[in-house]
Design a protein around this motif. Structure first.
Motif, PDB file in Angstrom:
ATOM      1  N   GLY A 186      -7.295 -22.775 -26.509  1.00 33.00           N
ATOM      2  CA  GLY A 186      -8.282 -23.582 -27.216  1.00 33.00           C
ATOM      3  C   GLY A 186      -8.945 -22.805 -28.336  1.00 33.00           C
ATOM      4  O   GLY A 186      -8.696 -21.610 -28.526  1.00 33.00           O
ATOM      5  N   PRO A 187      -9.800 -23.482 -29.103  1.00 37.97           N
ATOM      6  CA  PRO A 187     -10.487 -22.825 -30.216  1.00 37.97           C
ATOM      7  C   PRO A 187     -11.371 -21.670 -29.745  1.00 37.97           C
ATOM      8  O   PRO A 187     -11.914 -21.693 -28.639  1.00 37.97           O
ATOM      9  CB  PRO A 187     -11.333 -23.947 -30.826  1.00 37.97           C
ATOM     10  CG  PRO A 187     -10.690 -25.213 -30.363  1.00 37.97           C
ATOM     11  CD  PRO A 187     -10.130 -24.915 -29.014  1.00 37.97           C
ATOM     12  N   VAL A 188     -11.509 -20.697 -30.608  1.00 41.53           N
ATOM     13  CA  VAL A 188     -12.364 -19.541 -30.367  1.00 41.53           C
ATOM     14  C   VAL A 188     -13.543 -19.616 -31.331  1.00 41.53           C
ATOM     15  O   VAL A 188     -13.354 -19.887 -32.523  1.00 41.53           O
ATOM     16  CB  VAL A 188     -11.590 -18.227 -30.599  1.00 41.53           C
ATOM     17  CG1 VAL A 188     -12.503 -17.028 -30.380  1.00 41.53           C
ATOM     18  CG2 VAL A 188     -10.379 -18.159 -29.688  1.00 41.53           C
ATOM     19  N   ASP A 189     -14.751 -19.382 -30.837  1.00 47.04           N
ATOM     20  CA  ASP A 189     -15.918 -19.358 -31.718  1.00 47.04           C
ATOM     21  C   ASP A 189     -15.929 -18.014 -32.444  1.00 47.04           C
ATOM     22  O   ASP A 189     -16.346 -16.994 -31.887  1.00 47.04           O
ATOM     23  CB  ASP A 189     -17.206 -19.548 -30.927  1.00 47.04           C
ATOM     24  CG  ASP A 189     -18.440 -19.636 -31.827  1.00 47.04           C
ATOM     25  OD1 ASP A 189     -18.309 -19.405 -33.042  1.00 47.04           O
ATOM     26  OD2 ASP A 189     -19.539 -19.924 -31.301  1.00 47.04           O
ATOM     27  N   ILE A 190     -15.464 -18.013 -33.671  1.00 49.91           N
ATOM     28  CA  ILE A 190     -15.351 -16.771 -34.430  1.00 49.91           C
ATOM     29  C   ILE A 190     -16.728 -16.176 -34.734  1.00 49.91           C
ATOM     30  O   ILE A 190     -16.885 -14.953 -34.781  1.00 49.91           O
ATOM     31  CB  ILE A 190     -14.548 -17.012 -35.726  1.00 49.91           C
ATOM     32  CG1 ILE A 190     -13.098 -17.338 -35.381  1.00 49.91           C
ATOM     33  CG2 ILE A 190     -14.610 -15.806 -36.653  1.00 49.91           C
ATOM     34  CD1 ILE A 190     -12.382 -16.259 -34.577  1.00 49.91           C
TER      35      ILE A 190
END
Length: 455
Positions: free
Chosen positions: A142-146
């Motif tokens: 899933g997406p990663v909070d950069i």
């Protein structure tokens, strides 16, 4: 690029009429960037904004900036907002004045000398390699909070480079800094009108966070006092020594706490914000990403960068500079005039709230061609000819220029190079990336991105 400040006899500043104050206050609370942008476009480089019983004297020309920050800097102390943020941040380097500020600056200045900063390139490269490894493990998921990843990275770098300590041992430190920054911004916007002792959710969260940071600072100081580093040239060691020399031990401890909290907050938040914007803009401009990666592969190959390599990463550095032009980490510089003055031909009374805005200055059409366009080439040699020195101030200017600017640039360049060489970060489709002008100009609500390996 031939615009000049207003010549001739002093003249009153234009600005929105007094009847516009309620709407202006509401807009300032909702979208400060659009207010500063719109008034500068409508009224010019010198504007008076009436905000209830107070007025902001907003100046947006390189000559104005030079006057306030350098030529007559002694007449301008920290202004609206930062004065009120002191209730949240204490008397650290960001908010202190006079002899207290000078003493604090003298204490930590040696830590930021070029030789010592350059000697930390290997540490930064190691932390960047660790970040790449963590992100690589998230590819395909899933997406990663950069933004969160950049915060963790910059705290790790700050701990190892400035404090010679492992901040990863404190799980709550990021959340506590978030609460303190939110409170500091609330104090700035409300002018400290709401007592911190009120049992409101915001105030309770702030008090818990401040207590947590107090415990962290006390623990770091106690461990350093018990186990001094051989060189003793890091910030923590120097602050511990300064406390020992302080006649009043309690005053010394408070000053060390305030300085540590300010340094930790400013030291990681500014670079984390810059890196977040960098990866967002690289995703928006794949041709720039390709050029950065080509340069990194040519200069570094598959090894970790050194200081010498960083100087050869010219285009990568230009990308960071362009990111900070569009999204300067410190977007507003508030000042308070001690005595009456004249700025760009306009009278400024004693006690006036003067504001400079790097965000609007960096997008001034008289000094930047197509100012809203992301164009790293504008920082190539020769492109800056004719552009005033003070048209670009991502780290401020004058006596209070950011003490950590060299370290911040070194870190941003190394991390960008390390990530781009091996990974492609892509913003989640449909996600709206927006700026949030807090103490720094950060990405509102985080930056979810997917990770894909390219190496």
């Amino acid at each position: 690029m031939t615009a000049t400040a207003e010549p001739g006899a002093p003249s009153a500043l234009p600005g929105p009429p007094r009847g516009a104050t309620p709407g202006l206050l509401l807009r300032m609370a909702r979208d400060r960037l659009s207010v500063m942008t719109s008034v500068s476009r409508r009224y010019g480089d010198a504007v008076r904004l009436r905000l209830g019983p107070r007025s902001l004297y907003f100046f947006n020309h390189p000559d104005h900036v030079k006057h306030v920050l350098t030529d007559n800097a002694a007449n301008y102390t920290k202004g609206i907002g930062l004065v009120h943020a002191r209730r949240a941040l204490g008397d650290g380097l960001l908010t202190s004045e006079g002899e207290v500020w000078k003493a604090q600056r003298r204490t930590i200045q040696p830590v930021f000398q070029a030789k010592r900063v350059n000697g930390k390139a290997e540490v930064i490269a190691q932390e960047a390699a660790g970040l790449v490894a963590r992100l690589r493990r998230r590819q395909g998921g899933g997406p990663v909070d950069i933004s969160a990843e950049m915060t963790g990275l910059t705290l790790g770098v700050l701990g190892r480079t400035l404090l010679d300590a492992d901040l990863g041992a404190f799980d709550s430190i990021g959340e506590s800094f978030e609460a303190v920054q939110d409170q500091a911004m609330f104090e700035m916007m409300s002018l400290s009108a709401v007592p911190t002792w009120l049992p409101l959710p915001r105030q309770r969260r702030f008090r818990r966070a401040r207590a947590d940071l107090d415990r962290i600072v006390a623990r770091l100081a106690a461990e350093r006092a018990a186990h001094p580093t051989p060189e003793g040239d890091d910030v923590l060691s120097r602050l511990v020594e300064a406390v020992r020399r302080e006649p009043d031990a309690r005053t010394g401890r408070l000053r060390m706490r305030d300085e540590m909290v300010t340094l930790l907050l400013a030291g990681h938040e500014t670079t984390a914000s810059t890196l977040s914007w960098t990866f967002h803009l690289l995703d928006r401009h794949p041709e720039v990403w390709e050029r950065v990666r080509a340069e990194v592969l040519e200069v570094l190959g598959d090894r970790l960068p050194t200081v010498a390599d960083v100087h050869r990463l010219r285009y990568t550095t230009a990308v960071i500079q362009e990111v900070m032009r569009l999204y300067p980490p410190v977007w507003l510089l508030p000042r308070l005039s001690r005595e009456a003055d004249e700025i760009g031909g306009h009278p400024v009374p004693a006690g006036a709230d003067v504001v400079l805005c790097p965000y609007t200055l960096h997008r001034h059409p008289a000094f930047w061609e197509e100012p809203d366009r992301f164009d790293p080439d504008r920082f190539e040699p020769g492109r800056a000819e004719g552009r005033p020195r003070y048209a670009y101030i991502p780290f401020g200017a004058g006596p209070r220029v950011c003490i950590g600017s060299a370290l911040g640039m070194l870190e941003a360049t190394i991390v960008t190079a390390a990530v781009v060489r091996e990974l492609r970060l892509s913003t989640v489709p449909g996600y709206r990336v927006r700026a949030e002008p807090m103490l720094t100009l950060r990405v509102r609500g985080g930056l979810p991105m997917t990770v894909r390996s390219v190496a």
